[in-house]
Design a protein around this motif. Structure first.
Motif, mmCIF file in Angstrom:
data_model
loop_
_atom_site.group_PDB
_atom_site.id
_atom_site.type_symbol
_atom_site.label_atom_id
_atom_site.label_comp_id
_atom_site.label_asym_id
_atom_site.label_seq_id
_atom_site.Cartn_x
_atom_site.Cartn_y
_atom_site.Cartn_z
ATOM 1 N N MET A 193 0.821 -1.202 0.000
ATOM 2 C CA MET A 193 0.000 0.000 0.000
ATOM 3 C C MET A 193 0.858 1.256 0.000
ATOM 4 S SD MET A 193 -2.946 -1.144 -0.369
ATOM 5 C CE MET A 193 -3.664 0.492 -0.407
ATOM 6 N N TYR A 194 2.051 1.178 0.611
ATOM 7 C CA TYR A 194 2.946 2.335 0.587
ATOM 8 C C TYR A 194 3.348 2.671 -0.854
ATOM 9 C CZ TYR A 194 6.933 5.349 1.645
ATOM 10 O OH TYR A 194 7.814 6.409 1.700
ATOM 11 N N ASP A 195 3.730 1.654 -1.630
ATOM 12 C CA ASP A 195 4.126 1.895 -3.023
ATOM 13 C C ASP A 195 2.955 2.379 -3.872
ATOM 14 O OD1 ASP A 195 6.640 1.153 -2.342
ATOM 15 O OD2 ASP A 195 6.657 -0.752 -3.433
ATOM 16 N N ILE A 196 1.781 1.804 -3.653
ATOM 17 C CA ILE A 196 0.609 2.219 -4.429
ATOM 18 C C ILE A 196 0.208 3.651 -4.086
ATOM 19 C CG2 ILE A 196 -1.856 1.799 -4.788
ATOM 20 C CD1 ILE A 196 -1.310 -1.174 -4.458
ATOM 21 N N LEU A 197 0.130 3.945 -2.785
ATOM 22 C CA LEU A 197 -0.316 5.274 -2.358
ATOM 23 C C LEU A 197 0.751 6.336 -2.576
ATOM 24 C CD1 LEU A 197 -2.290 4.441 0.912
ATOM 25 C CD2 LEU A 197 -3.138 4.776 -1.407
ATOM 26 N N HIS A 198 2.009 5.906 -2.723
ATOM 27 C CA HIS A 198 3.056 6.875 -3.060
ATOM 28 C C HIS A 198 2.774 7.499 -4.427
ATOM 29 C CE1 HIS A 198 7.644 7.833 -3.294
ATOM 30 N NE2 HIS A 198 6.896 8.893 -3.086
ATOM 31 N N LEU A 199 2.368 6.680 -5.376
ATOM 32 C CA LEU A 199 1.996 7.195 -6.699
ATOM 33 C C LEU A 199 0.762 8.086 -6.601
ATOM 34 C CD1 LEU A 199 2.443 3.914 -8.792
ATOM 35 C CD2 LEU A 199 4.031 5.832 -8.626
ATOM 36 N N THR A 200 -0.214 7.648 -5.833
ATOM 37 C CA THR A 200 -1.438 8.423 -5.665
ATOM 38 C C THR A 200 -1.160 9.750 -4.969
ATOM 39 O OG1 THR A 200 -2.678 6.362 -5.464
ATOM 40 C CG2 THR A 200 -3.774 8.356 -4.736
#
Length: 672
Positions: free
Chosen positions: A404-411
């Motif tokens: 989720m950190y990698d996904i939400l970093h983009l977001t």
């Protein structure tokens, strides 16, 4: 002619303690010679008259012209500076020979006896002007501007109206309740100024009795009319996803489209992005449980001052140990004190901030949870801490954390970009597509990059790791027929990323509408590689009130000439977006040579992207109207907030204009 006195302009304050002869109070008037010393007023302690910032409170400037604004001092000493100025008293030079100025047919000057009547009055010998000491001490929002918020706010509004003139603009609206439980509607206009820059200006906040679309429209109409603007000038609308705002039949969007069918609606991009994050956090069971546990740990760790102090102390010791061992680097902005951040469905980027704070404080959080597990105040608290601790020390939690950190970093990166005021709709749509491409790339290759991070984190915090080829052990320690790799890669990682991509496509489907497809033909990127005259003519036909039949004929010729002249001009070949094109056309004078092309460009620029500007206004409203100032009236709140938000326009307000506005309100016995 009767002599003009200051009392003719101001209400004289009753003065107590008159003696029997009716003369003034026996108290000696304050002068510069009788100003009480700060050292006499404040108990003497070592360095009591000098702050940590090197400001000598005994030697503050006395002349109003020499005083810096209160806001120029460090925030931790402003109250001390205010107190010292009040103890020092107003600058009242009684023996000065005041210059005379011709007012009407007579020479007039400042009268020293006014000092006896108004204890706040002071005079600047350098500027040859009168000032109010209390306005300086308490007027932080106004700086050193004269007048009340009501007069200054009107000048701020006037400057905004003059910038817009009879040109078109887009409308950004949002509503929220204040501390008095009054529903307030904030209004921001987006337009292109005379230099080709995109501006988003706050023009007021209105108290509405309810949030029905008809009530909002009527209130909006009153604000626009009072500012000599109309619905016919609107070319874009930007709201959040509330039904009373974006409803297809009875929403505010629909009511304005009935008045003006070229007021195209754009759903706030930043709000849609937050809905993508929230949707995945609720639809996937594992992700939902993950964020629920994080919410619980915030409640447990931050439940008392003792636990928060323990968290801070653990973090301080860890940082100190890391600095001594060389594991942590020193530098500006590094190793700052932080705390756990609570995720909120309506706070943009809050989920990513929560994960960032948890990664930094993970070891410290475990210590606090161990303490609560053993010494919790009740059995329920101890059991809750024990359950959270068991989940946090599992491999599955760490995997969810980094995924989720990698996904939400983009977001989160996209969310910050979407909140820029000058961002145009084409660039926003391009950023959304770029984020979707990055997510697709993460789905294809991201699992292999996450596993080493998860393993390293587990080793650092003594968490048991798993072999990917072993069979996955599910609930109640039952061994399943699927491997750990299949569970984590297919059932969790691929599923969550696919859900993200699906939500992006569903939420941002509007980015591929005909309107934005036509606007893409205006893009100057790669030497106008996307230029298409037929699409631009179709775009112009959508704005039927701005281009009539003869204009369309002229536009076709202007587009052809503009394209061929621009691709041969080196200044136009390196542009990165239509916002740069607008500024360059104005600076080179091409907006006068190709007025219809420039008009089409402005229509593309004013389409709103996000309602971040309105959200900021509402946040500042809650700083002005607080629990201690909960009786602020609607009119005063609007005037104060306008001056607080539009600081750029405020600093340009001329004091003479404010005085002139006050003078014209009613007949005066003399000229101010």
């Amino acid at each position: 002619m009767k002599q003009v006195t200051l009392g003719g302009f101001l209400t004289k304050r009753p003065r107590p303690n008159l003696n029997e002869s009716g003369e003034g109070s026996s108290q000696t008037p304050i002068t510069n010679q009788s100003i009480p010393s700060v050292s006499n007023a404040i108990p003497q302690t070592p360095c009591s008259n000098e702050t940590n910032d090197g400001v000598d409170l005994k030697d503050l400037p006395k002349d109003p012209a020499d005083r810096p604004m209160i806001t120029s001092y460090a925030s931790n000493i402003r109250d001390d500076v205010r107190r010292a100025n009040l103890l020092q008293g107003p600058c009242q030079i009684r023996l000065h020979k005041f210059p005379k100025k011709k007012i009407g047919d007579r020479l007039r000057s400042f009268v020293p006896s006014w000092f006896n009547d108004f204890d706040w009055l002071e005079y600047s010998v350098k500027n040859k002007k009168a000032y109010c000491l209390y306005c300086y001490v308490c007027g932080d929002l106004m700086g050193q501007k004269g007048g009340r918020d009501a007069f200054v706010s009107q000048e701020v509004l006037l400057s905004i109206r003059q910038e817009i003139g009879q040109d078109v603009f887009a409308l950004l609206v949002d509503e929220s309740s204040d501390v008095s439980k009054k529903e307030q509607m904030a209004i921001v206009l987006r337009y292109v100024d005379s230099l080709g820059f995109v501006k988003e200006r706050f023009i007021g906040v209105v108290h509405v009795k309810d949030t029905s679309s008809l009530t909002l429209k009527n209130a909006l109409n009153e604000v626009l009319t009072s500012n000599k603007l109309s619905f016919s000038q609107i070319r874009g609308q930007g709201y959040d996803g509330a039904s009373n705002m974006r409803g297809e039949f009875n929403g505010l969007k629909a009511l304005i489209l009935q008045e003006n069918d070229t007021a195209f609606y754009v759903h706030c991009f930043a709000h849609q992005l937050q809905l993508v994050v929230v949707a995945v956090a609720k639809k996937h069971d594992g992700v939902s449980d993950f964020f629920e546990q994080i919410s619980l740990v915030v409640n447990v760790v931050c439940a008392s001052c003792k636990r928060k102090d323990m968290l801070r102390e653990q973090a301080r010791q860890r940082v100190q140990k890391g600095l001594c061992s060389g594991e942590l680097e020193t530098g500006r902005g590094l190793n700052q004190e932080t705390t756990l951040v609570r995720a909120g469905d309506t706070r943009w980027g809050s989920h990513f901030n929560t994960l960032t704070s948890l990664v930094k404080l993970f070891a410290d959080v475990l210590v606090v949870l161990e303490f609560v597990k053993v010494d919790g105040g009740s059995l329920a608290n101890r059991q809750q801490a024990s359950g959270i601790l068991a989940y946090f020390q599992s491999y599955e939690f760490v995997f969810y954390l980094y995924m989720m950190y990698d996904i939400l970093h983009l977001t989160g990166t996209l969310s910050k970009q979407l909140q820029k005021k000058d961002l145009d709709i084409l660039e926003a749509a391009s950023m959304v597509r770029g984020t979707m491409d990055a997510l697709q790339s993460l789905r294809d290759t991201g699992f292999a990059t996450i596993l080493p991070k998860v393993s390293s984190f587990c080793q650092t915090h003594n968490i048991a790791t798993l072999e990917m080829q072993d069979f996955y052990i599910g609930a109640r320690n039952r061994t399943t027929t699927k491997t750990n790799r299949f569970h984590f890669e297919v059932e969790i990682f691929n599923t969550v990323v696919d859900m993200q991509l699906t939500e992006y496509r569903d939420r941002f489907s509007e980015t591929s509408t005909q309107l934005r497809e036509y606007m893409g033909a205006l893009s100057p990127c790669d030497s106008f590689s996307q230029f298409d005259k037929s699409k631009l003519l179709k775009l112009a036909k959508l704005y039927k009130y701005d281009f009539d039949d003869s204009d369309l004929i002229d536009l076709e010729g202007q587009l052809e000439i503009f394209y061929h002249s621009s691709i041969k001009d080196e200044r136009f070949t390196t542009l990165k977006g239509i916002f740069e094109l607008s500024r360059l056309m104005v600076s080179t004078g091409k907006h006068r040579s190709y007025p219809l092309v420039y008009k089409l460009l402005k229509l593309a620029l004013i389409l709103p992207v996000a309602t971040a500007s309105v959200e900021r206004c509402i946040s500042k409203m809650k700083l002005l109207k607080t629990d201690l100032r909960n009786k602020i009236g609607d009119e005063f709140l609007n005037d104060a907030l306008l001056c607080y938000v539009e600081t750029e326009a405020l600093v340009k307000v001329d004091n003479e204009k404010v005085m002139e506005r006050f003078q014209k309100m009613s007949a005066r016995r003399g000229q101010i």
